[in-house]
Enzyme design. Structure first.
Site, PDB file in Angstrom:
ATOM      1  N   GLU A 296      93.226  84.905  63.256  1.00  0.00           N
ATOM      2  CA  GLU A 296      92.864  85.011  61.831  1.00  0.00           C
ATOM      3  C   GLU A 296      94.002  85.607  61.006  1.00  0.00           C
ATOM      4  O   GLU A 296      95.017  86.058  61.548  1.00  0.00           O
ATOM      5  CB  GLU A 296      91.576  85.849  61.712  1.00  0.00           C
ATOM      6  CG  GLU A 296      90.426  85.176  62.451  1.00  0.00           C
ATOM      7  CD  GLU A 296      89.084  85.865  62.288  1.00  0.00           C
ATOM      8  OE1 GLU A 296      89.039  87.036  61.864  1.00  0.00           O
ATOM      9  OE2 GLU A 296      88.068  85.203  62.593  1.00  0.00           O
TER      10      GLU A 296
ATOM     11  N   CYS B 288      91.827  77.915  64.511  1.00  0.00           N
ATOM     12  CA  CYS B 288      90.784  77.966  65.539  1.00  0.00           C
ATOM     13  C   CYS B 288      91.365  77.834  66.945  1.00  0.00           C
ATOM     14  O   CYS B 288      92.468  77.320  67.146  1.00  0.00           O
ATOM     15  CB  CYS B 288      89.793  76.815  65.341  1.00  0.00           C
ATOM     16  SG  CYS B 288      88.881  76.876  63.802  1.00  0.00           S
TER      17      CYS B 288
ATOM     18  N   GLU C 216      90.404  75.842  69.371  1.00  0.00           N
ATOM     19  CA  GLU C 216      90.564  74.455  69.837  1.00  0.00           C
ATOM     20  C   GLU C 216      91.913  73.887  69.399  1.00  0.00           C
ATOM     21  O   GLU C 216      92.640  73.279  70.186  1.00  0.00           O
ATOM     22  CB  GLU C 216      89.462  73.551  69.259  1.00  0.00           C
ATOM     23  CG  GLU C 216      88.056  73.923  69.666  1.00  0.00           C
ATOM     24  CD  GLU C 216      87.382  74.873  68.697  1.00  0.00           C
ATOM     25  OE1 GLU C 216      88.030  75.846  68.266  1.00  0.00           O
ATOM     26  OE2 GLU C 216      86.205  74.635  68.373  1.00  0.00           O
TER      27      GLU C 216
ATOM     28  N   CYS D 239      84.663  73.156  64.516  1.00  0.00           N
ATOM     29  CA  CYS D 239      84.643  72.889  63.072  1.00  0.00           C
ATOM     30  C   CYS D 239      85.206  71.493  62.792  1.00  0.00           C
ATOM     31  O   CYS D 239      85.786  70.844  63.672  1.00  0.00           O
ATOM     32  CB  CYS D 239      85.444  73.952  62.329  1.00  0.00           C
ATOM     33  SG  CYS D 239      87.226  73.711  62.414  1.00  0.00           S
TER      34      CYS D 239
ATOM     35  N   CYS E  96      89.010  70.908  63.494  1.00  0.00           N
ATOM     36  CA  CYS E  96      89.325  70.768  64.925  1.00  0.00           C
ATOM     37  C   CYS E  96      88.893  69.402  65.445  1.00  0.00           C
ATOM     38  O   CYS E  96      89.576  68.801  66.275  1.00  0.00           O
ATOM     39  CB  CYS E  96      88.677  71.885  65.729  1.00  0.00           C
ATOM     40  SG  CYS E  96      89.483  73.479  65.447  1.00  0.00           S
TER      41      CYS E  96
END
Ligand code: THU
Length: 140
Positions: free
Chosen positions: A53, A62, A64, A95, A98
């Site tokens: 983050e 993310c 992935e 998400c 991804c």
């Protein structure tokens, strides 16, 4: 006839362990929601990624995508499967961003998991039907 090779239980377990391990490295000071992912290449290598983050929230990446980008950085672009794990009630769902990145690299198996050991099998085309792809960039 094309015979599709199923991914065996041991390989799924290896992916799950790898994703759990890398999840520990997640940098999540804002959401406190750690995610880990492991992608299996066609030749059997496993590459991992966690979410990272940023104070500028939109820059967050993310797990992935980090796992896929790591594989690509190491010279691998053909994937058999990806597993993602988080501490969620139901197996965690990737998400939209991804899913789009996964679709760039084909229609491989995707395993969604949580810390309770629930693992759900799906695939890229199920997660993102009617995807935008390189063909859509073609002009007449
Ligand atoms: N996140 C992932 O890494 N993968 C997912 O599948 C869902 C969301 C991250 C992004 C952010 O760091 C945190 O989880 C909360 O959205």
């Amino acid at each position: 006839m094309i015979l599709e090779k199923m991914i065996d239980d041991k390989t799924i377990k290896d992916l799950y362990k790898s994703a759990l391990n890398v999840r520990e490295n997640a940098y999540v000071p804002y959401s406190n929601f750690k995610v880990g992912a492991a992608v299996l290449t066609e030749t059997g290598e496993i590459f991992c990624g966690c979410n990272v983050e940023n104070a500028s929230f939109g820059l967050t990446i993310c797990a992935e995508r980090n796992s896929i980008f790591s594989a690509v950085a190491h010279g691998y672009k053909s994937f058999k499967a990806l597993l993602v794990v988080a501490d969620s009630k139901e197996p965690v769902k990737p998400c939209g961003a991804c899913r789009q990145v996964m679709a760039e690299f084909g229609d491989f198996d995707v395993f969604l998991a949580n810390l309770k050991g629930n693992i759900e099998k799906t695939k890229v085309s199920e997660l993102l039907p009617y995807a935008f792809g390189s063909n859509d960039l073609m002009k007449e």
